[in-house]
Design a protein around this motif. Structure first.
Motif: not given
Length: 403
Positions: A68-71, A101-102, A187-190
């Protein structure tokens, strides 16, 4: 006529003749220094080992945070643009960017998946046949013996048989793997949305929590880390795209039938610098060897080498500043260590995390270096600012408004 010369220091031999214990004191000082720093490095090694153990224990929770930090570092400029220019609330801007993005990524996957999914087995088969052709060519020209090739194949077959149990267990746990992947993705998206929405508050909070003496350094390091991470990932994605396009054009011109899946493989392999590019290029050359013969494979090999030289000598220096560059040896070691400890995910995360760690080390190194001495020149030094000694005659009085 002789005179005493008090400006000439006595030699070390003379001092040792006066005080014979000086040699023992020097040796003792050196041993004490060596012992002190040895224990310090042992402490650093233990701290790194404990940190690695903790990362392994919480890896399932830490992995989506890192993703998530990278995205978020890649998407943050788009959110900032919507907030500043369009005057959207930050929450609305973050949600719009994540949803957009999605949609884009999902559309790309939906467009390429039908063409790529069914050709993975053929790529593997052609690569194996190409490797067999290279082995036969090497044996015919006595570069290697047939026994060496047979032994290597037997060893690989034995390792495959020994790992059959692990492979079976992996297949049996496929449902759990898919479920875990979906949970990680959600979880990454949230977390990405939350980082984009509230991430701008973290640096001031960290500066306040660390106090007035350390807070400025923490704020500066976090700013450099965030900028480095986002710039590194965006530049790496652009470099991978350029590599995939150029190599895909070369595959089409040469006449290799699996152009699209090999170009996609090259794109994703570019996110694991050096090692990923080498493996993707090797597979493309082996497939070309089976499809169009030795001459076409040789031409493709030359094209791949030229593209990689273009990437290393032109694209990376142009798209990334020199401060973010990592030595090739550091990249290889980072990717190897990351893949050994955490598999494919570790290989993907190794380079951006190493780049961020390099930012911290450079900042600490800059703090440890003493200030450079002022240059001795005839006139004032160039630049908009000039250091002024307040005690010097004729110096301007300090500006009280800048206090």
């Amino acid at each position: 006529m002789t005179s005493d010369s008090p400006d000439v220091p006595p030699s070390a031999t003379t001092i040792e003749a006066v005080d014979p214990r000086l040699r023992e004191r020097r040796i003792g000082t050196g041993l004490a220094w060596l012992g002190t720093w040895s224990w310090r490095w042992v402490g650093v090694a233990l701290a790194i080992a404990v940190l690695g153990w903790l990362v392994g224990m919480v890896w399932s929770a830490l992995f989506p945070v890192l993703l998530a930090l990278i995205v978020a570092s890649v998407l943050a400029p788009a959110v900032g643009f919507l907030v500043r220019r369009v005057k959207l609330p930050r929450a609305a801007a973050a949600g719009l960017v994540v949803i957009g993005t999605l949609v884009v990524v999902g559309g790309v996957i939906a467009g390429f998946a039908p063409s790529v999914a069914g050709q993975g087995d053929r790529i593997a088969s052609d690569a194996a046949q190409g490797l067999e052709k290279l082995e036969n060519w090497a044996v015919e020209r006595e570069l290697v013996t047939e026994k060496q090739v047979t032994d290597a194949l037997s060893e690989g077959r034995e390792r495959l048989q020994n790992s059959a149990g692990s492979i079976a267990n992996g297949l049996l746990s496929g449902v759990n793997t898919i479920t875990s992947g979906l949970v990680t993705l959600l979880l990454t998206l949230v977390l990405t949305f939350l980082f984009l929405k509230d991430g701008h508050r973290f640096r001031p909070w960290a500066a306040r929590m660390t106090g007035p003496r350390v807070g400025g350094h923490v704020d500066a390091v976090l700013d450099q880390m965030w900028t480095t991470l986002g710039g590194f990932v965006r530049a790496q994605a652009l470099v991978s795209l350029i590599d995939a396009v150029l190599i895909g054009i070369a595959l089409a011109v040469i006449g290799v039938p699996l152009v699209l899946p090999l170009a996609v493989l090259t794109f994703f392999g570019g996110f694991v610098p050096i090692i990923g590019a080498v493996l993707a290029g090797a597979i493309a050359v082996l497939v070309a060897l089976v499809s169009v013969g030795f001459k076409g494979a040789l031409i493709l090999l030359v094209v791949i080498l030229v593209v990689q030289q273009l990437e290393g000598n032109v694209l990376h220096p142009w798209l990334q500043s020199r401060a973010m560059q990592l030595h090739a040896g550091v990249v290889i070691l980072a990717v190897t260590l990351g893949s050994t400890l955490f598999g494919i995910a570790g290989a993907f995360l190794a380079v951006p995390l190493t780049a961020v760690a390099a930012v911290v080390l450079r900042y600490l190194s800059a703090l440890a270096d003493p200030a450079p001495p002022p240059a001795v020149v005839d006139g004032p030094p160039p630049g908009p600012a000039q250091a002024v000694d307040p005690a010097a005659p004729g110096s301007p009085a300090p500006d009280a408004s800048s206090e």
